[in-house]
Design a protein around this motif. Sequence first.
Motif, PDB file in Angstrom:
ATOM      1  N   LEU A  81       1.007  -1.330   0.084  1.00 34.22           N
ATOM      2  CA  LEU A  81      -0.024  -0.114  -0.198  1.00 34.22           C
ATOM      3  C   LEU A  81       0.983   1.060  -0.027  1.00 34.22           C
ATOM      4  N   ALA A  82       0.763   2.479  -0.891  1.00 36.01           N
ATOM      5  CA  ALA A  82       1.698   3.063  -1.505  1.00 36.01           C
ATOM      6  C   ALA A  82       0.218   4.254  -1.734  1.00 36.01           C
ATOM      7  N   ARG A  83       1.423   5.556  -1.041  1.00 37.15           N
ATOM      8  CA  ARG A  83       0.820   6.775  -1.747  1.00 37.15           C
ATOM      9  C   ARG A  83       1.135   7.657  -3.173  1.00 37.15           C
ATOM     10  N   LYS A  84       0.839   9.021  -2.764  1.00 41.50           N
ATOM     11  CA  LYS A  84       0.811   9.744  -4.261  1.00 41.50           C
ATOM     12  C   LYS A  84       2.069   9.551  -4.628  1.00 41.50           C
ATOM     13  N   ASN A  85       1.911   9.029  -6.423  1.00 37.48           N
ATOM     14  CA  ASN A  85       3.274   9.299  -7.348  1.00 37.48           C
ATOM     15  C   ASN A  85       4.649   8.318  -6.717  1.00 37.48           C
ATOM     16  N   PHE A  86       4.210   7.331  -6.779  1.00 30.74           N
ATOM     17  CA  PHE A  86       5.069   6.234  -6.502  1.00 30.74           C
ATOM     18  C   PHE A  86       5.434   6.050  -7.112  1.00 30.74           C
ATOM     19  N   GLY A  87       6.844   5.491  -7.703  1.00 31.08           N
ATOM     20  CA  GLY A  87       7.884   5.615  -8.467  1.00 31.08           C
ATOM     21  C   GLY A  87       8.280   6.357  -9.760  1.00 31.08           C
ATOM     22  N   CYS A  88       8.498   8.008  -8.178  1.00 36.10           N
ATOM     23  CA  CYS A  88       9.373   8.757  -9.373  1.00 36.10           C
ATOM     24  C   CYS A  88      10.502   8.324  -9.682  1.00 36.10           C
ATOM     25  N   GLY A  89      11.349   9.391 -10.115  1.00 37.93           N
ATOM     26  CA  GLY A  89      12.084   9.029 -10.144  1.00 37.93           C
ATOM     27  C   GLY A  89      12.589   8.802 -11.450  1.00 37.93           C
ATOM     28  N   SER A  90      13.729   7.996 -11.776  1.00 37.82           N
ATOM     29  CA  SER A  90      14.759   7.311 -12.971  1.00 37.82           C
ATOM     30  C   SER A  90      13.878   6.330 -13.266  1.00 37.82           C
ATOM     31  N   GLY A 103       8.916  -9.881  -3.435  1.00 39.53           N
ATOM     32  CA  GLY A 103       7.962 -11.484  -3.349  1.00 39.53           C
ATOM     33  C   GLY A 103       6.258 -10.274  -3.325  1.00 39.53           C
ATOM     34  N   PHE A 104       6.790  -9.123  -3.591  1.00 40.46           N
ATOM     35  CA  PHE A 104       5.383  -8.112  -4.143  1.00 40.46           C
ATOM     36  C   PHE A 104       4.197  -8.446  -5.493  1.00 40.46           C
ATOM     37  N   ARG A 105       3.477  -9.073  -5.091  1.00 38.52           N
ATOM     38  CA  ARG A 105       2.489  -9.063  -6.296  1.00 38.52           C
ATOM     39  C   ARG A 105       2.235  -7.330  -7.060  1.00 38.52           C
ATOM     40  N   ALA A 106       2.259  -7.499  -6.261  1.00 36.28           N
ATOM     41  CA  ALA A 106       0.618  -5.862  -6.585  1.00 36.28           C
ATOM     42  C   ALA A 106       1.220  -4.363  -6.328  1.00 36.28           C
ATOM     43  N   VAL A 107       1.350  -2.637  -5.598  1.00 37.37           N
ATOM     44  CA  VAL A 107       1.247  -1.822  -5.353  1.00 37.37           C
ATOM     45  C   VAL A 107      -0.126  -1.455  -5.491  1.00 37.37           C
ATOM     46  N   ILE A 108      -0.569  -0.255  -4.869  1.00 35.22           N
ATOM     47  CA  ILE A 108      -1.701  -0.328  -4.837  1.00 35.22           C
ATOM     48  C   ILE A 108      -1.029   1.194  -4.237  1.00 35.22           C
ATOM     49  N   ALA A 109      -2.042   2.710  -4.998  1.00 35.37           N
ATOM     50  CA  ALA A 109      -1.264   4.056  -4.962  1.00 35.37           C
ATOM     51  C   ALA A 109      -2.716   4.491  -5.520  1.00 35.37           C
ATOM     52  N   PHE A 116       8.019   3.909 -14.047  1.00 36.04           N
ATOM     53  CA  PHE A 116       7.966   3.214 -12.897  1.00 36.04           C
ATOM     54  C   PHE A 116       6.242   1.440 -13.271  1.00 36.04           C
ATOM     55  N   PHE A 117       4.660   2.988 -13.442  1.00 33.79           N
ATOM     56  CA  PHE A 117       3.740   2.246 -13.500  1.00 33.79           C
ATOM     57  C   PHE A 117       3.708   0.967 -14.983  1.00 33.79           C
ATOM     58  N   ASN A 118       4.954   1.642 -16.090  1.00 27.42           N
ATOM     59  CA  ASN A 118       5.125   0.734 -17.402  1.00 27.42           C
ATOM     60  C   ASN A 118       5.504   0.065 -17.606  1.00 27.42           C
ATOM     61  N   ASN A 119       6.709   0.218 -16.335  1.00 26.73           N
ATOM     62  CA  ASN A 119       7.103  -1.227 -16.203  1.00 26.73           C
ATOM     63  C   ASN A 119       6.890  -2.182 -15.506  1.00 26.73           C
ATOM     64  N   LYS A 122       5.571  -4.850 -17.124  1.00 27.64           N
ATOM     65  CA  LYS A 122       6.847  -5.634 -18.229  1.00 27.64           C
ATOM     66  C   LYS A 122       6.998  -6.934 -17.422  1.00 27.64           C
ATOM     67  N   ASN A 123       6.933  -6.784 -16.231  1.00 27.77           N
ATOM     68  CA  ASN A 123       7.035  -7.716 -14.965  1.00 27.77           C
ATOM     69  C   ASN A 123       6.157  -8.471 -14.442  1.00 27.77           C
ATOM     70  N   GLY A 124       5.268  -8.657 -14.503  1.00 19.96           N
ATOM     71  CA  GLY A 124       3.971  -9.478 -13.780  1.00 19.96           C
ATOM     72  C   GLY A 124       3.625  -9.186 -12.421  1.00 19.96           C
ATOM     73  N   LEU A 125       4.598  -7.502 -12.260  1.00 20.10           N
ATOM     74  CA  LEU A 125       3.258  -7.179 -11.241  1.00 20.10           C
ATOM     75  C   LEU A 125       2.839  -5.472 -11.315  1.00 20.10           C
ATOM     76  N   LEU A 126       1.190  -5.820 -10.842  1.00 22.17           N
ATOM     77  CA  LEU A 126       0.038  -5.199 -11.186  1.00 22.17           C
ATOM     78  C   LEU A 126       0.244  -4.372 -10.267  1.00 22.17           C
ATOM     79  N   PRO A 127       0.234  -2.865 -10.743  1.00 26.15           N
ATOM     80  CA  PRO A 127      -0.053  -1.040  -9.817  1.00 26.15           C
ATOM     81  C   PRO A 127      -1.340  -1.290 -10.293  1.00 26.15           C
ATOM     82  N   ILE A 128      -2.079  -1.449  -8.684  1.00 27.84           N
ATOM     83  CA  ILE A 128      -3.579  -0.104  -8.467  1.00 27.84           C
ATOM     84  C   ILE A 128      -3.531   0.880  -8.255  1.00 27.84           C
ATOM     85  N   VAL A 129      -4.102   1.692  -9.254  1.00 30.53           N
ATOM     86  CA  VAL A 129      -4.250   3.311  -8.560  1.00 30.53           C
ATOM     87  C   VAL A 129      -6.360   3.337  -8.806  1.00 30.53           C
TER      88      VAL A 129
END
Lengths: 215, 482
Positions: A81-90, A103-109, A116-119, A122-129
């Motif tokens: 569980l994360a907050r706004k603008n997760f994964g900013c930067g490089s 071991g994370f399979r999903a990130v909710i923010a 980052f969202f796009n990446n 590509k790796n089977g990790l689900l970002p959920i807005v």
Amino acid sequence: MKAFTQHKGVAAPMDRANVDTDLIIPKQFLKSIKRTGFGPNLFDELRYLDEGQPGQDCSNRPINPDFPLNHPRYQGASVLLARKNFGCGSSREHAPWALDDHGFRAVIAPSFADIFFNNCFKNGLLPIVLEEEIVEQLFQEMYAEEGYELVIDLEQQLVVKPNGETIAFEVDTFRKHCLLNGLDDIGLTLEDADDIRAYEAKRRDEAPWLFDAVK
Amino acid sequence: MGQQDNKKQTLYDKLWEDHLVKSRDDGTALIYIDRHLIHEVTSPQAFEGLRLAGRKPWRTDSVVATPDHNVPSDAAERAGGIAGIQDEVSRIQVQTLDENCKDFGIVEFGINDPGQGIVHVIGPETGATLPGMTVVCGDSHTSTHGALGALAHGIGTSEVEHVMATQCLIQKKMKNMLVRVDGELGPGVTAKDVVLAIIGKIGTAGGTGYAIEFGGEVIRGLSMEGRMTVCNMAIEGGARAGMVAVDQVTLDYVKDKPYAPKGDQWDMAVANWSRLHSDDGAHFDAIVELRGEEIEPQVSWGTSPEMVAPISALVPDPAAENDATRKAGIERALEYMGLTAGQKITDINLDRVFIGSCTNSRIEDLRAAAAVAKGHKKAESVKQVLVVPGSQSVKAQAEKEGLDQVFLEAGFEWREPSCSMCLAMNADKLGPGEHCASTSNRNFEGRQGYGGRTHLVSPSMAAAAAIAGHFVDVREMQKEAV
Ligand code: SF4
């Protein structure tokens, strides 16, 4: 790529806004030429009290007792569980690799940085807005209940809470399709090779300098 | 393509349409990539992926490689080439790039090649990146090349592999944002201050989902190098791509670059590029406006590029912030940075100064820093001032102009082209708690070294801070000099 269909897992917090990719995986670990093994260094500067070095055995390093991911109740968590603008930067894909390896399979923010969202996909990790208020509520419930588990159903596009309540989320059709089936998108694009060649032929006439090699 | 002829388009719309290979039913599109820049950090896993799948690059002549992130800036260490790199893990990574380029037949400007430099510096300066191109690189500051009127953005390593294998990216069209800076900049105010002020205004997520076009009188008045500084930091405002319309400044810059089109092809290219601007009345989903006169030299005080203030300001007080998340963010930033609310920005003392990075390591940046440093000495209290040119060609030009001597006389160090202390992957880094005036683009926690404290500024502000030992308004120094 590994498929993502349905997942059930304990939620853990990364409770601050604008978490950047330097924080997710510091630069010294980017020297690796592999895709795996980044898990022990996920959030390295927050997790440990010393400065981490690539190739080091992390099991003897001093742990930061204040960092939630180190708390026993979040061991084995697989939904972040994360907050706004997760994964900013490089653009470093090492960030989703590290989350995945840990071991994370999903990130909710409430929102993610574009690259980052796009990446993640590509790796089977689900970002959920999800809306900010809903994320806030999930945080509260997670803090209140040890072992708080969420079910994520990609097919149905639902997050299911322990009490059975469901929250719908949006996901792009193409990305969903690739994730559900674990598809390699290079293979899919190459099915359009004739279109790419036709484009090149047309473009070569319009703008021949674009096809001059750099020597 | 079913477009109405009279449809008014933005620059981004035009670049998108020019590169559209195919629209798919699911809303995605295949976009053709003209130039693919690669460096040692984000490419090894992509090459490995190609090998594992038995795939060949689609068009090797579209790829240009150079090592920049891991290469030493120290002249003695650098002289040994790849074998001389002391950090073993770094050496393997640079070596791997070299081997991959050889195996796949890709042009590489090697570690001590006259063409070597930070990817985003060598692209425009060689003409490897040109107006109207789509440019990608496994590096978020690829937005820099948008200054040429190109569609340029960073990609992840899986996409590096995808572009190598297919020459395309799968994309969804972004929204259009116009950031217009009208009026005039005051003396001593630079492109870096403009972009920091923009980020201060829109926030680090303000541009998420957008391609930003920078326009208005101030942007038009900037040199190409200044425009690159602005586009470079589009990503710090959340936008993957930043761009500026093609005009005479662009054409004058590109003409006669080694890989720029020549003769008839040049004329053909100029005709083609003359359409690379937004049509009058084109639709933007968001417009942000700033006045040039209102922009002062900027200094970042926190751990996110949006945490920035004019030199005359005070470090903000979290108590004045109503939003809880933001308030917590300011509190944490002040603690990490070792600053107190209400402290004057000019009272921040510095331990090190870094002049370099793909944001500010071009010849004009070095000239600006040298103009301030000339005839002065760095403050005793400042341990180190690193000046790291962005490329071999910038280094050679600076030495021709004697800038290296100006820096050395001021007690600054003159280094070899590399990313250096921008991200501290080589030996150049901050110690815990050290404050650094840096011309780079990111002030994240630990970015320039474990526990290090970064303040983002322009090259002239960095040089002024090196001399004073704390931040000063460079305009005051420039006044005294007159
Ligand atoms: S100079 Fe800094 S921001 Fe630019 S490419 Fe190198 S590490 Fe990245």
